[in-house]
Design an enzyme around this catalytic site. Structure first.
Site, mmCIF file in Angstrom:
data_model
loop_
_atom_site.group_PDB
_atom_site.id
_atom_site.type_symbol
_atom_site.label_atom_id
_atom_site.label_comp_id
_atom_site.label_asym_id
_atom_site.label_seq_id
_atom_site.Cartn_x
_atom_site.Cartn_y
_atom_site.Cartn_z
ATOM 1 N N HIS A 194 0.841 -1.198 0.000
ATOM 2 C CA HIS A 194 0.000 0.000 0.000
ATOM 3 C C HIS A 194 0.874 1.245 0.000
ATOM 4 C CE1 HIS A 194 0.799 -0.972 4.245
ATOM 5 N NE2 HIS A 194 0.723 0.333 4.487
ATOM 6 N N HIS A 232 0.779 5.291 1.067
ATOM 7 C CA HIS A 232 0.093 6.380 1.775
ATOM 8 C C HIS A 232 0.186 7.659 0.939
ATOM 9 C CE1 HIS A 232 -0.015 4.540 5.925
ATOM 10 N NE2 HIS A 232 0.981 3.836 5.420
HETATM 11 P P1 5GP Z 1 1.474 0.866 7.538
HETATM 12 O O1 5GP Z 1 1.912 1.234 8.922
HETATM 13 O O2 5GP Z 1 1.410 -0.617 7.345
HETATM 14 O O3 5GP Z 1 2.266 1.570 6.472
HETATM 15 O O4 5GP Z 1 0.018 1.476 7.415
HETATM 16 C C1 5GP Z 1 -1.158 0.746 7.560
HETATM 17 C C2 5GP Z 1 -2.280 1.756 7.596
HETATM 18 O O5 5GP Z 1 -3.499 1.062 7.473
HETATM 19 C C3 5GP Z 1 -2.360 2.567 8.897
HETATM 20 O O6 5GP Z 1 -2.197 3.949 8.600
HETATM 21 C C4 5GP Z 1 -3.754 2.256 9.433
HETATM 22 O O7 5GP Z 1 -4.404 3.370 9.993
HETATM 23 C C5 5GP Z 1 -4.481 1.747 8.208
HETATM 24 N N1 5GP Z 1 -5.550 0.798 8.491
HETATM 25 C C6 5GP Z 1 -5.430 -0.315 9.276
HETATM 26 N N2 5GP Z 1 -6.616 -0.966 9.320
HETATM 27 C C7 5GP Z 1 -7.474 -0.253 8.528
HETATM 28 C C8 5GP Z 1 -8.853 -0.441 8.181
HETATM 29 O O8 5GP Z 1 -9.527 -1.389 8.598
HETATM 30 N N3 5GP Z 1 -9.412 0.479 7.364
HETATM 31 C C9 5GP Z 1 -8.696 1.536 6.882
HETATM 32 N N4 5GP Z 1 -9.345 2.393 6.072
HETATM 33 N N5 5GP Z 1 -7.400 1.743 7.190
HETATM 34 C C10 5GP Z 1 -6.796 0.851 8.018
#
Ligand code: 5GP
Length: 137
Positions: free
Chosen positions: A99, A101
């Site tokens: 993913h 951001h």
């Molecule tokens: P990472 O830290 O892996 O780069 O980011 C994962 C992101 O996924 C986090 O910013 C978190 O808020 C988001 N996230 C986790 N679970 C969910 C969810 O169920 N729905 C949405 N829309 N975002 C999520």
């Protein structure tokens, strides 16, 4: 194997606030808005992170991330955007599904702080650059 949370969103098992969808890519608002419009762009096919995603899929995700960033500057009045993708837990990755951001920046008071400071003292930069260069295909 247990589905990750983004695979569940793709399959409609968990709702999301959708921004964009096509056959390969889905974009939606991050549940935790570090700034207004904080978006996630994901590949519909499961890959663990950016580094393990085939180029074609990676390009499609980056294309949508670029378009969302452009819209957020125009529409939301963001003054900047951070495009960020974490790879592996050591980098802060918490969801093991590729993913990107898209984080709009407004006045510097967002819940996202990116700080880069020199931390490694004396490194042999020519040798380091040569080693990395020689290992790039
Ligand atoms: P990472 O830290 O892996 O780069 O980011 C994962 C992101 O996924 C986090 O910013 C978190 O808020 C988001 N996230 C986790 N679970 C969910 C969810 O169920 N729905 C949405 N829309 N975002 C999520």
């Amino acid at each position: 194997m247990e589905k990750d949370i983004f695979c569940k969103i793709i399959d409609g098992e968990i709702p999301c606030h959708k921004l964009y969808e096509d056959d390969d890519v889905l974009a939606f608002l991050d549940i935790s808005q570090v700034s207004k419009g904080h978006a996630l762009v994901i590949s519909k096919k499961h890959y663990d992170n950016f580094l393990t995603t085939p180029q074609e899929e990676m390009h499609k995700v980056m294309d949508v991330a670029q378009r969302i960033g452009q819209v957020e500057i125009k529409l939301l009045g963001a003054r900047g955007v951070n495009i960020l993708t974490n790879c592996y837990p050591a980098s802060g990755q918490t969801v093991m599904h590729f993913h990107v951001h898209v984080i709009p920046r407004y006045d510097g008071n967002e819940g996202f702080i990116l700080e880069m400071k020199s931390n490694e003292g004396e490194l042999n930069l020519p040798a380091l650059a040569k080693e990395i260069h020689n290992n790039l295909k």
